[in-house]
Write an enzyme that holds these catalytic residues in place. Structure first.
Site, PDB file in Angstrom:
ATOM      1  N   ARG A 112      40.395   1.779  47.886  1.00 61.82           N
ATOM      2  CA  ARG A 112      39.975   2.036  46.367  1.00 61.82           C
ATOM      3  C   ARG A 112      41.275   1.883  45.792  1.00 61.82           C
ATOM      4  O   ARG A 112      41.599   0.840  44.484  1.00 61.82           O
ATOM      5  CB  ARG A 112      39.326   3.234  45.806  1.00 61.82           C
ATOM      6  CG  ARG A 112      37.967   3.433  46.305  1.00 61.82           C
ATOM      7  CD  ARG A 112      37.543   4.833  45.519  1.00 61.82           C
ATOM      8  NE  ARG A 112      37.031   4.837  43.913  1.00 61.82           N
ATOM      9  CZ  ARG A 112      36.471   4.966  43.613  1.00 61.82           C
ATOM     10  NH1 ARG A 112      36.040   3.947  44.295  1.00 61.82           N
ATOM     11  NH2 ARG A 112      36.726   4.550  41.846  1.00 61.82           N
ATOM     12  N   ARG A 132      50.363  -4.395  43.983  1.00 59.28           N
ATOM     13  CA  ARG A 132      50.815  -5.722  43.325  1.00 59.28           C
ATOM     14  C   ARG A 132      52.076  -5.584  43.165  1.00 59.28           C
ATOM     15  O   ARG A 132      52.316  -5.004  42.653  1.00 59.28           O
ATOM     16  CB  ARG A 132      49.686  -6.226  42.544  1.00 59.28           C
ATOM     17  CG  ARG A 132      48.889  -5.445  41.430  1.00 59.28           C
ATOM     18  CD  ARG A 132      48.114  -6.102  40.185  1.00 59.28           C
ATOM     19  NE  ARG A 132      46.817  -5.305  40.585  1.00 59.28           N
ATOM     20  CZ  ARG A 132      46.293  -5.586  39.301  1.00 59.28           C
ATOM     21  NH1 ARG A 132      46.907  -4.416  38.818  1.00 59.28           N
ATOM     22  NH2 ARG A 132      45.047  -4.329  39.411  1.00 59.28           N
ATOM     23  N   ARG A 163      31.720  16.608  46.635  1.00 56.77           N
ATOM     24  CA  ARG A 163      33.117  17.591  45.547  1.00 56.77           C
ATOM     25  C   ARG A 163      32.913  17.725  44.524  1.00 56.77           C
ATOM     26  O   ARG A 163      32.328  16.574  43.872  1.00 56.77           O
ATOM     27  CB  ARG A 163      34.166  16.610  45.818  1.00 56.77           C
ATOM     28  CG  ARG A 163      35.596  17.067  44.856  1.00 56.77           C
ATOM     29  CD  ARG A 163      35.631  18.496  46.169  1.00 56.77           C
ATOM     30  NE  ARG A 163      37.653  18.709  45.601  1.00 56.77           N
ATOM     31  CZ  ARG A 163      37.842  19.559  46.414  1.00 56.77           C
ATOM     32  NH1 ARG A 163      36.820  20.985  46.443  1.00 56.77           N
ATOM     33  NH2 ARG A 163      38.897  20.377  45.908  1.00 56.77           N
ATOM     34  N   ARG A 188      43.964  15.143  36.043  1.00 53.37           N
ATOM     35  CA  ARG A 188      44.317  14.309  35.430  1.00 53.37           C
ATOM     36  C   ARG A 188      43.466  14.570  34.051  1.00 53.37           C
ATOM     37  O   ARG A 188      42.321  15.342  34.168  1.00 53.37           O
ATOM     38  CB  ARG A 188      43.725  12.468  35.562  1.00 53.37           C
ATOM     39  CG  ARG A 188      41.826  12.696  35.549  1.00 53.37           C
ATOM     40  CD  ARG A 188      41.516  11.590  36.569  1.00 53.37           C
ATOM     41  NE  ARG A 188      40.226  11.129  36.683  1.00 53.37           N
ATOM     42  CZ  ARG A 188      39.876  10.641  37.995  1.00 53.37           C
ATOM     43  NH1 ARG A 188      40.456   9.813  37.953  1.00 53.37           N
ATOM     44  NH2 ARG A 188      38.783  10.733  38.272  1.00 53.37           N
ATOM     45  N   GLU A 192      40.522  17.442  34.623  1.00 51.11           N
ATOM     46  CA  GLU A 192      39.415  17.675  35.275  1.00 51.11           C
ATOM     47  C   GLU A 192      40.212  18.364  36.630  1.00 51.11           C
ATOM     48  O   GLU A 192      41.199  18.070  36.780  1.00 51.11           O
ATOM     49  CB  GLU A 192      39.962  15.612  35.644  1.00 51.11           C
ATOM     50  CG  GLU A 192      38.983  15.649  36.139  1.00 51.11           C
ATOM     51  CD  GLU A 192      38.058  14.149  36.366  1.00 51.11           C
ATOM     52  OE1 GLU A 192      38.469  13.125  35.644  1.00 51.11           O
ATOM     53  OE2 GLU A 192      38.202  13.290  37.492  1.00 51.11           O
ATOM     54  N   TYR A 249      29.819   6.285  47.073  1.00 51.06           N
ATOM     55  CA  TYR A 249      30.486   6.414  46.438  1.00 51.06           C
ATOM     56  C   TYR A 249      31.188   4.796  45.152  1.00 51.06           C
ATOM     57  O   TYR A 249      30.950   3.860  45.099  1.00 51.06           O
ATOM     58  CB  TYR A 249      32.402   6.249  46.903  1.00 51.06           C
ATOM     59  CG  TYR A 249      33.090   6.766  46.612  1.00 51.06           C
ATOM     60  CD1 TYR A 249      32.900   7.054  44.478  1.00 51.06           C
ATOM     61  CD2 TYR A 249      34.130   7.098  46.333  1.00 51.06           C
ATOM     62  CE1 TYR A 249      33.782   6.996  44.025  1.00 51.06           C
ATOM     63  CE2 TYR A 249      35.312   7.475  46.020  1.00 51.06           C
ATOM     64  CZ  TYR A 249      35.487   7.817  44.540  1.00 51.06           C
ATOM     65  OH  TYR A 249      36.766   8.371  44.064  1.00 51.06           O
ATOM     66  N   ASP A 264      29.916   2.371  41.825  1.00 53.78           N
ATOM     67  CA  ASP A 264      30.805   2.740  40.119  1.00 53.78           C
ATOM     68  C   ASP A 264      29.832   2.055  39.592  1.00 53.78           C
ATOM     69  O   ASP A 264      29.012   2.081  39.889  1.00 53.78           O
ATOM     70  CB  ASP A 264      31.706   1.898  40.133  1.00 53.78           C
ATOM     71  CG  ASP A 264      32.913   2.355  40.922  1.00 53.78           C
ATOM     72  OD1 ASP A 264      32.995   3.479  41.468  1.00 53.78           O
ATOM     73  OD2 ASP A 264      33.854   1.676  41.135  1.00 53.78           O
TER      74      ASP A 264
HETATM   75  N1  UDP Z   1      44.059   8.054  43.961  1.00 56.93           N
HETATM   76  C1  UDP Z   1      45.806   9.009  44.102  1.00 56.93           C
HETATM   77  N2  UDP Z   1      46.691   8.888  42.632  1.00 56.93           N
HETATM   78  C2  UDP Z   1      46.715   8.822  42.271  1.00 56.93           C
HETATM   79  C3  UDP Z   1      45.108   7.788  41.789  1.00 56.93           C
HETATM   80  C4  UDP Z   1      44.134   7.672  42.918  1.00 56.93           C
HETATM   81  O1  UDP Z   1      46.386   9.214  44.974  1.00 56.93           O
HETATM   82  O2  UDP Z   1      46.833   9.025  40.725  1.00 56.93           O
HETATM   83  C5  UDP Z   1      43.580   7.932  45.193  1.00 56.93           C
HETATM   84  C6  UDP Z   1      42.793   9.384  45.693  1.00 56.93           C
HETATM   85  O3  UDP Z   1      43.077   9.620  46.703  1.00 56.93           O
HETATM   86  C7  UDP Z   1      41.785   8.884  45.295  1.00 56.93           C
HETATM   87  C8  UDP Z   1      41.272   8.144  44.961  1.00 56.93           C
HETATM   88  O4  UDP Z   1      42.842   6.750  45.059  1.00 56.93           O
HETATM   89  O5  UDP Z   1      40.377  10.157  45.454  1.00 56.93           O
HETATM   90  C9  UDP Z   1      40.566   6.917  44.346  1.00 56.93           C
HETATM   91  O6  UDP Z   1      41.182   7.250  42.492  1.00 56.93           O
HETATM   92  P1  UDP Z   1      40.338   6.628  41.075  1.00 56.93           P
HETATM   93  O7  UDP Z   1      40.801   7.332  40.334  1.00 56.93           O
HETATM   94  O8  UDP Z   1      40.014   5.233  41.926  1.00 56.93           O
HETATM   95  O9  UDP Z   1      39.035   7.099  41.662  1.00 56.93           O
HETATM   96  P2  UDP Z   1      37.719   8.090  41.076  1.00 56.93           P
HETATM   97  O10 UDP Z   1      38.107   9.676  40.425  1.00 56.93           O
HETATM   98  O11 UDP Z   1      37.913   7.505  39.178  1.00 56.93           O
HETATM   99  O12 UDP Z   1      36.755   7.727  41.165  1.00 56.93           O
END
Ligand code: UDP
Length: 366
Positions: free
Chosen positions: A170, A174, A247, A278, A298, A346, A348
Site C-alpha cells: 500500500r 516514487r 486490529r 499518528r 490514534e 481491507y 477503502d
Molecule cells: N506504514 C509505515 N509507515 C508509515 C505509514 C504506513 O510503515 O509512516 C505502513 C504500515 O504497515 C501500515 C501500512 O503502511 O499498516 C498502510 O498504511 P496506510 O496509512 O496507508 O493505511 P491506513 O491505516 O490509513 O489504512
C-alpha cells in the site's frame, strides 16, 4: 414488511439503501451505534468537522464513483501529504525525492536509486517471505528502520517478520519531488463533513439507531425479505469456526487553544516508543482558520470480543478461517454479507462505494 433490512448505517449500507430506495424498494437501516455513518462519521466541534474514527480522505481512480460521491457533497482540493516524525527527524511521505533528500542529503533520482539499490542488494533477499523482507527488498535498510518498522509493529501489534508482505504494498515510492500520498486521479474531503453525505444518502429511508441486530436477530429477520449484513461475519455465525483476527484502535480527541498545532492534517510517528501511530489535526482537511484546533491521537490496540474492529488482519491463517465463513455465508439464504467487516477485506471508502453500487445493480436485476 421491508424488502431489505440493512444492518449497519455506514458507507456501504447507506449507498446500498439509497440505490434500492431509488429503485422503489422499501428499506430499513439499523445500526447499533447512536449515530449514522459508521466509521466515516464526522461531528462538529469548535466549528471544525472532526473525523471521529480517524482520518478519512476520499480518493479514487474510478470516475463513476467520484461523480457519485460528488452528487452528495462538494469535495475540496485537499491532497494527502502526511509527514513522518522519527525521533527528532522529520520526513515527507510517501517515500519520494523529498524523503530521500532528507534521509541522505542527495538531490537527483539517480543518486537515490543508487543508494536504494545498494541497500537492497546488501540484504540478499531473493523471495520476500514477510513484511520485513518485502520492505527491505523494496526500499533498503535506512527507510525500513526509520519509517516502516516501528510504525508497522505498533500498528499491527506483531513483529514485521510475522506480518504478510502485502500490507506494505500500500505504501507508494516514487522518484519525483511529490508528497501526494495517493496515486489516484481524484481526491478530496467533502465540504461540510461525511455525516452530511450519509444523511443525504439516507434521506427518506427509515433508520433505527442503538439497534443491535445480533441481540434480536429472529425478530429483525422476520421484518424483511432480504438482509444486508455489514457487521463482522464471524460474529454473525457465533464464531463457529473460531475468531477472525482484527486490529482495534483507540482515538483520543483533544481541543487545543491554538490555531495551528502541527501544520499538517496527518503526522505519523514512526518510532515504536511513541504509543500512538499518528496525530490528526482535523481543521487542515478543510483549510480551516478557526481560532482553536482539534487533534486526535490514534492508538492501535489489541482486538478482543466487544472491542471495535477497525482492520481485518488478512494473513494466511485468517484468510483460511474467512473462507469457511464465506462458505457458510453462501449457504445463508436471503442474507448478503458486505463491507470491510462482512467481507473481511481491507477496503477503502472508494472500494466500498463501488461494491455497494455493484451489489445494488445485481439486486435490481434479480
Ligand atoms: N506504514 C509505515 N509507515 C508509515 C505509514 C504506513 O510503515 O509512516 C505502513 C504500515 O504497515 C501500515 C501500512 O503502511 O499498516 C498502510 O498504511 P496506510 O496509512 O496507508 O493505511 P491506513 O491505516 O490509513 O489504512
Amino acid at each position: 414488511m421491508y424488502d431489505y433490512l440493512i444492518v449497519g448505517a455506514g458507507l456501504y449500507g447507506s449507498v446500498f439503501a439509497h440505490e434500492m430506495k431509488k429503485a422503489g424498494k422499501k428499506c430499513l437501516v439499523i445500526d447499533k451505534r447512536s449515530h449514522i455513518g459508521g466509521n466515516v462519521y464526522t461531528r462538529e466541534a469548535e466549528d471544525i468537522n472532526v473525523h471521529e474514527y480517524g482520518a478519512h480522505i476520499f480518493h479514487t481512480d474510478n470516475k463513476a464513483v467520484w461523480e457519485y460521491m460528488n452528487s452528495f457533497a462538494d469535495f475540496n482540493r485537499f491532497t494527502n501529504e502526511p509527514i513522518a516524525i522519527y525521533r527528532d527527524e522529520i520526513y515527507n511521505l510517501p517515500f519520494n525525492m523529498n524523503t530521500f533528500h532528507q534521509m541522505w542529503g542527495i538531490r537527483t533520482p539517480e543518486e537515490a536509486r543508487r543508494i536504494i539499490k545498494e541497500q537492497v542488494e546488501a540484504e540478499r533477499i531473493s523471495e520476500p517471505k514477510n513484511l520485513e523482507e518485502q520492505a527491505l527488498s523494496l526500499v533498503g535498510r535506512d527507510i525500513y528502520e526509520k519509517l516502516i518498522k516501528g510504525y508497522t509493529e505498533k500498528q499491527w501489534g506483531k513483529k514485521a517478520t510475522e506480518l504478510p508482505a502485502f500490507i506494505i504494498k500500500r505504501l507508494p515510492m516514487r522518484f519525483i519531488y511529490s508528497n501526494n500520498y495517493f496515486n489516484d486521479r481524484y481526491q478530496g474531503i467533502p465540504v461540510g463533513g461525511y455525516t452530511r453525505i450519509v444523511e443525504r444518502l439516507l434521506e427518506g429511508t427509515e433508520v433505527i439507531l442503538n439497534a443491535d441486530f445480533l441481540k434480536d436477530r429472529e425478530q429483525y429477520s422476520k421484518s424483511a425479505k432480504k438482509i444486508v449484513f455489514t457487521g463482522m461475519i464471524d460474529e454473525y455465525f457465533n464464531y463457529e469456526h473460531g475468531e477472525l483476527e482484527y486490529r482495534s484502535l483507540r482515538f483520543q480527541h483533544e481541543v487545543l487553544d491554538t490555531d495551528n498545532y502541527q501544520g499538517s492534517a496527518v503526522v505519523n510517528y514512526t518510532e515504536y516508543e511513541v504509543p500512538y501511530t499518528r496525530i490528526i489535526e482535523h481543521k487542515h482537511f478543510e483549510f480551516g482558520t478557526q481560532p482553536k484546533t482539534v487533534i486526535t491521537r490514534e492508538y492501535p490496540e489489541k482486538w478482543e470480543q466487544g472491542c471495535e474492529p477497525y482492520y481485518p488482519v488478512n494473513d494466511a491463517r485468517n484468510n483460511e478461517i474467512y473462507a469457511k465463513y464465506r462458505q457458510m455465508a453462501d449457504n445463508e439464504k436471503g442474507v448478503l454479507f458486505a463491507g470491510r467487516l462482512g467481507e473481511y477485506r481491507y477496503y477503502d471508502m472508494h472500494h466500498i462505494v463501488q461494491r455497494a453500487l455493484e451489489m445494488a445493480v445485481l439486486e435490481k436485476e434479480a
